[in-house]
Enzyme design. Sequence first.
Site, PDB file in Angstrom:
ATOM      1  N   HIS A 368      14.685  -6.021   4.328  1.00 40.06           N
ATOM      2  CA  HIS A 368      15.561  -6.860   5.166  1.00 40.06           C
ATOM      3  C   HIS A 368      15.844  -6.173   6.488  1.00 40.06           C
ATOM      4  CE1 HIS A 368      17.464  -8.828   1.385  1.00 40.06           C
ATOM      5  NE2 HIS A 368      16.197  -9.101   1.541  1.00 40.06           N
ATOM      6  N   ASP A 634      -6.299  -6.106   7.143  1.00 40.32           N
ATOM      7  CA  ASP A 634      -6.814  -5.878   5.791  1.00 40.32           C
ATOM      8  C   ASP A 634      -8.315  -5.623   5.799  1.00 40.32           C
ATOM      9  OD1 ASP A 634      -4.736  -5.863   3.854  1.00 40.32           O
ATOM     10  OD2 ASP A 634      -4.323  -7.941   4.380  1.00 40.32           O
TER      11      ASP A 634
HETATM   12  C1  PEP Z   1      -4.268  -9.049   8.472  1.00 43.87           C
HETATM   13  O1  PEP Z   1      -4.544  -8.575   7.365  1.00 43.87           O
HETATM   14  O2  PEP Z   1      -4.894  -8.759   9.503  1.00 43.87           O
HETATM   15  C2  PEP Z   1      -3.146  -9.985   8.640  1.00 43.87           C
HETATM   16  C3  PEP Z   1      -2.925 -10.589   9.789  1.00 43.87           C
HETATM   17  O3  PEP Z   1      -2.337 -10.174   7.581  1.00 43.87           O
HETATM   18  P1  PEP Z   1      -1.158  -9.183   7.148  1.00 43.87           P
HETATM   19  O4  PEP Z   1      -1.048  -8.139   8.210  1.00 43.87           O
HETATM   20  O5  PEP Z   1       0.041 -10.026   7.009  1.00 43.87           O
HETATM   21  O6  PEP Z   1      -1.681  -8.672   5.846  1.00 43.87           O
HETATM   22 MG    MG Z   2      -3.706  -9.476   5.602  1.00 41.03          MG
END
Ligand code: PEP
Ligand code: MG
Length: 752
Positions: A368, A634
């Site tokens: 939070h 990711d």
């Molecule tokens: C990513 O993986 O690039 C993405 C935009 O998702 P998050 O950062 O929320 O995993």
């Molecule tokens: Mg992601």
Amino acid sequence: MADSAAPRKTLMAIVSLVSKQLRIDVCSVYLISPATGNLVLRASAGLKKESIDTIYMSAHEGLTGLVIEKTEPIFVKNPADHPRYKYFKESGEERFQTYLGVPLQYHRRNFGAIVFQSIDPAAISEKDIPFFTVIAGQIASLAAYRGLMENPENKRDKKAADNQTPVVETPVPTQTRDSKNILRGVPASPGIAEGIVHYLPGSVGFDQVRIERADDPKKEISRFESALKKNMSEIKELSDGLDELPLHDVAIFESHLMMLIDPSFKNQVIGHIQKGAAAEYALKKTIEHHIQRFLTIDDPYLKERSKDVEDLGKQILSKLLGETSPQSTKFQSDTILIATDISAKDLISFKQKRLKGLALSRGGRTSHAAILAKAFEIPMVIGLSDILDTVHEGDRLILDGNSGLVFRNPSDDIVNEYKGLISEKKKLLRQLKHLRDKESVTLDGHMLSLEANIGLLSDTRQAIQYGAKHIGLYRTEFPFIIRNAFPSEDEQVEIYEKILQGAEGRSVTIRTLDLGGDKFLSYFDAGKEENPYLGWRSIRVSLDREDIFRTQLRAILRVSANHPVKLLFPMLCSIKEARNIARILEEEKKDLSDQKIPFNTSIPVGIMVEVPSAVKILKHLLEIFDFVSIGSNDLIQYLLAVDRNNPKVAPLYNPLHPAVIMSIRDVVTDCNAAGKPVSLCGEAAGNPKCAYLFLGMGIDALSMTPSSIPLIKKMVLKVNRREAEEDLSRVLAMSDEDEIDLFLEERLKNYI
Ligand code: PEP
Ligand code: MG
């Protein structure tokens, strides 16, 4: 050598050891000073002591400069006869008949040189070069991993950190820059802060309540009631003062208020007092009883609520004991608050103009507090495990919420460097303001849509402020994280409606829940996993918990009736998942139609490509979906096997790794061939070098942290799409990420 807290000693130990073991007259280490770019003699066995720190030369001077220039070992007999020889009388080096300099490199970037010299002309020869190179390599990596290379001052590196590009470190082994004064954590809210340390006052615990009995129950009851009242109005005041935050962000306080107005809670405390207990003790008994009740329940969500009860109890207790509330703490100077962790309530209480930054020894990136810190634009670094031991009340800190570095009592150099960065950024933002309403079009007329990633309603304001064309990614986890239970379908409709209204006509790509990895809900027990990023996360959770998934899909579909909404699914790995998603979505659409609930029947539906398997089977996935958004955060972590949140491996997390560039290029090519729009929404979108390559690939849109938009727009306006395409081909022929980095640095130096 393991004593990295004293880098100078370590360097001296290294040079003495090497010269002694190898029976070489001189072993010296020259390091490039990040502040000046000059070579400085930092340690030596064999040269005169007084020459250490006093021998300076340009990296283009002398034999050692030649080593740096050529980035290769240089062996010279009779060095004094060499045209590049530079003599320093304080060194006493005129006696030496051989010179061998070997560059010190970390991740292929020079940070200095190690030099061997001997009086005996036969002591070192050309054929020894490989051996000494191995030694130099050992020293370089030792230095890197022992923290000898902390480099707060390298402008180039800090700029990279600003763009959230991994930082390659170079050494600054002086006493003022030792590792105790530089703490490395995980960035949780961006920006740079400077201020004086203030520790979050600890709240009083019930273990400190000793006095059990009181003589005057009437007085005790009135004390309790007035404490209760004070607490209630404090909470109300806090949540009322938050009109800049969306209502749902404040839902955190609802459970507290509910309990305060619950008569059974109040009566229980009064009951204890009437039996002779002091108000504090009566409160303690009641709170303990409630906590106990929650703890015996076999439901993780309700168990977790015991923390709320305890928190609330402590708040009332502090009122009873007459503790001043945080609201009455007014900082006299710019302040950085230090704590193990901080609750959302405390953060809101302490929020004031002079609260410049937050440094936590624990904390979570999606807690939070982190969410609120971002919304308030207060820089925050978490995971600073040593901070409570190293940093003291009254110390001066610089906190870099972009890179996760925290500097304790920084030297003037560091302060000036950061001041420079802050004013550079301010200047840039001022200059870029006029860009806000400009279309993002290249010189040769190619349009690249620049969009914003958001998580909170307040982010829509920033998105507009920085000139986002659309909201390319709305991460829906945040409203779930700050609540105490899954929001119902109607509540979600209300949340999404507000976001769409906040977007003022821009389209919003709503991503379904992406739980797991580093995003957890206190009320949803996903179980502990050894490898959370490879485990039960994201779409896998949604497909296993169809109830939650279907509720969210219905809410998003309903909002699409009146607003430009796109639907996005995260982390797909297989065609099976794709088919399942499509089936469930069709079922929900049909159900809504049957019930005559309006929605956009042709809502665009897309997927995030963020797992290597999806890159490979994209052609098949594109038969089912309308568009693609590349999740580079990711994708990089899965392609390179590097945890995106682990500072230890941060230098390995590189968006310019050829495998990353090639994979993204493949995705864009497949999408273009299939005529499906493709965008990228990871942090790399806000990195100008990466953005230039994506432009060359023919990507349609980039979605990023709103504040990165002006910089990328500035670059787009100055380049040609055709040239970007040609440069991409050049980059694709390169095998080394540093080579790519340097090439792009040179290419874009006039544009960013
Ligand atoms: C990513 O993986 O690039 C993405 C935009 O998702 P998050 O950062 O929320 O995993
Ligand atoms: Mg992601």
